[in-house]
Design an enzyme around this catalytic site. Structure first.
Site, mmCIF file in Angstrom:
data_model
loop_
_atom_site.group_PDB
_atom_site.id
_atom_site.type_symbol
_atom_site.label_atom_id
_atom_site.label_comp_id
_atom_site.label_asym_id
_atom_site.label_seq_id
_atom_site.Cartn_x
_atom_site.Cartn_y
_atom_site.Cartn_z
ATOM 1 N N TRP A 31 -16.029 65.366 -11.730
ATOM 2 C CA TRP A 31 -16.384 65.158 -13.143
ATOM 3 C C TRP A 31 -16.525 63.686 -13.461
ATOM 4 O O TRP A 31 -17.416 63.287 -14.221
ATOM 5 C CB TRP A 31 -15.375 65.846 -14.061
ATOM 6 N N ASP A 74 -11.877 61.293 -20.275
ATOM 7 C CA ASP A 74 -12.155 62.730 -20.342
ATOM 8 C C ASP A 74 -10.820 63.441 -20.121
ATOM 9 O O ASP A 74 -10.231 63.351 -19.052
ATOM 10 C CB ASP A 74 -13.159 63.085 -19.234
ATOM 11 N N LYS A 77 -10.435 74.782 -21.950
ATOM 12 C CA LYS A 77 -9.356 74.899 -20.965
ATOM 13 C C LYS A 77 -7.999 75.074 -21.659
ATOM 14 O O LYS A 77 -7.297 76.035 -21.427
ATOM 15 C CB LYS A 77 -9.352 73.685 -20.049
HETATM 16 C C1 LIG Z 1 -12.447 67.342 -16.478
HETATM 17 C C2 LIG Z 1 -13.711 68.033 -16.817
HETATM 18 N N1 LIG Z 1 -14.719 67.335 -17.387
HETATM 19 C C3 LIG Z 1 -15.877 67.920 -17.704
HETATM 20 C C4 LIG Z 1 -16.114 69.256 -17.464
HETATM 21 C C5 LIG Z 1 -17.424 69.844 -17.858
HETATM 22 O O1 LIG Z 1 -17.264 70.482 -19.057
HETATM 23 P P1 LIG Z 1 -18.415 71.270 -19.803
HETATM 24 O O2 LIG Z 1 -18.685 72.496 -19.002
HETATM 25 O O3 LIG Z 1 -17.820 71.551 -21.152
HETATM 26 O O4 LIG Z 1 -19.602 70.388 -19.891
HETATM 27 C C6 LIG Z 1 -15.085 70.017 -16.887
HETATM 28 C C7 LIG Z 1 -15.141 71.456 -16.605
HETATM 29 O O5 LIG Z 1 -15.858 72.281 -16.717
HETATM 30 C C8 LIG Z 1 -13.871 69.383 -16.545
HETATM 31 O O6 LIG Z 1 -12.894 70.079 -15.961
#
Ligand SMILES: Cc1ncc(COP(=O)(O)O)c(C=O)c1O
Length: 361
Positions: free
Chosen positions: A101, A171, A195
């Site tokens: 991520w 994040d 989450k």
């Molecule tokens: C730490 C983290 N950042 C970003 C994301 C991406 O999130 P999204 O699917 O809401 O774009 C995720 C998981 O899906 C994640 O675990």
């Protein structure tokens, strides 16, 4: 069939109490004769819902007055672009790469300016957090970016990096509201709520006011300007109204349980049950160095793909769902967010013990 123990990394388990309350209010919210889903986002009833949600979040996280709370859409992934578009005044940002991520955010930022990877734990499959006490922070960096809890690899920053005075952007998607935080140490804290906080479709951005400016990169769409959303108190357009309502209920649930300090205590207790077992198991092994272990996402392996697959299958049959590791790393992962009851972790460990006995003869 009753409810299972759901160890999904997200969308993930929500407090049963919250789901029941939402069910009770489904057809008639608070005497309005309609569901929150059917309600104008400009109505009096909805205004109360979103205002209370913001205030409860402010109370829980002790958010200083010079920070705005925004309820947005587009998931955490949209923030990978929105952050550089709004914050990259010098077109430079530094990234600490602790997993997929963080890497995705880093790659997206490259579209808008110079993104530097100033530290990484890729050399050991992201199984640790690099030492961030003395990093080569760029002189002209607009911000330093981290992914504070790495959902896929199960690591967590236990100490924030020394950014040498530069704005920290984090994040926190997979550790949101899992423990107290000092908001004043960050310029931006953001996360998808699916989450630890609510249903998919809402992303919460907590941003220091001085970072919200008119001066965005050329071509930034109106919908991707923090200023527009801040000025309109998250009601510039139709917000993810029902999702925000559920988040609000989760905030109230957390307050009732004693807030984030109480949550941290509970999360530590829960995680210890699993980690203590893994540390002495003859079959299962945790994949993260001890000092960087996440309280939320616990990856583990047996070292044998066939036994991993057998475990996941038998666990599912016994009512433990979504224990398969991320498709990019394999193995197993138990996500034990706030709403996972301690009993769920105890039962899982009991099941793992039994499986170990049966499979190590
Ligand atoms: C730490 C983290 N950042 C970003 C994301 C991406 O999130 P999204 O699917 O809401 O774009 C995720 C998981 O899906 C994640 O675990």
């Amino acid at each position: 069939m009753g409810r299972v123990y759901n160890f999904s990394a997200g969308p993930a388990v929500l407090p049963e109490e919250v789901l029941k309350e939402a069910a009770e209010e489904m057809l008639d919210y608070n005497g309005t004769g309609m569901s929150v889903m059917e309600m104008s986002h400009r109505s009096k009833a909805y205004e109360t819902i979103i205002k209370e949600a913001e205030q409860d979040l402010r109370d829980l996280m002790n958010i200083p007055d010079n920070y705005k709370v925004l309820f947005l859409q587009g998931g955490a992934s949209q923030q990978f672009a929105m952050i550089p578009m709004n914050l990259m005044k010098n077109k430079v940002a530094d990234f600490i790469i602790t997993g997929q991520w963080a890497k995705k955010a880093y790659q997206e930022a490259q579209i808008y300016g110079k993104a530097n990877a100033i530290a990484s734990s890729a050399d050991k499959t992201f199984s640790y957090i690099p030492d961030c006490s003395e990093l080569p922070i760029s002189e002209d960096a607009d911000y330093v970016y981290i992914c504070e809890n790495n959902t896929i690899y199960g690591t967590k920053f236990k100490q924030l990096p020394n950014t040498k005075g530069k704005t920290l952007v984090a994040d926190v998607s997979s550790c949101f509201l899992s423990e107290p935080v000092d908001v004043s140490k960050y310029g931006v804290i953001y996360g998808g709520v699916q989450k630890n906080v609510g249903p998919a479709g809402v992303v919460i951005v907590i941003i220091r006011e001085d970072l919200i400016t008119e001066d965005t990169l050329p071509g930034t769409p109106t919908m991707l300007k923090y200023k527009i959303h801040a000025e309109n108190e998250s009601l510039y357009n139709t917000p993810p109204a029902y999702g925000i309502y559920i988040c609000g209920k989760v905030f109230k649930w957390l307050k009732k349980l004693g807030g984030l300090s109480a949550m941290k205590e509970l999360n530590e207790k829960k995680a210890a049950i699993l980690y203590d077992f893994l540390d002495q198991s003859k079959l299962f092994k945790g994949t993260v160095v001890k000092e960087d272990r996440s309280l939320m996402n616990v990856p583990f392996i047996t070292g044998n793909d066939e036994i991993d697959a057998k475990f996941i299958k038998e666990a599912k049959a016994a009512g433990f769902e979504n224990l398969k590791g991320h498709r990019s790393v394999g193995g197993m992962r138990a996500s034990i967010y706030n709403a996972m009851p301690i009993k769920g972790v105890e039962k899982l460990v009991e099941f793992m013990k039994k499986f170990e006995e049966e499979n190590t003869k």
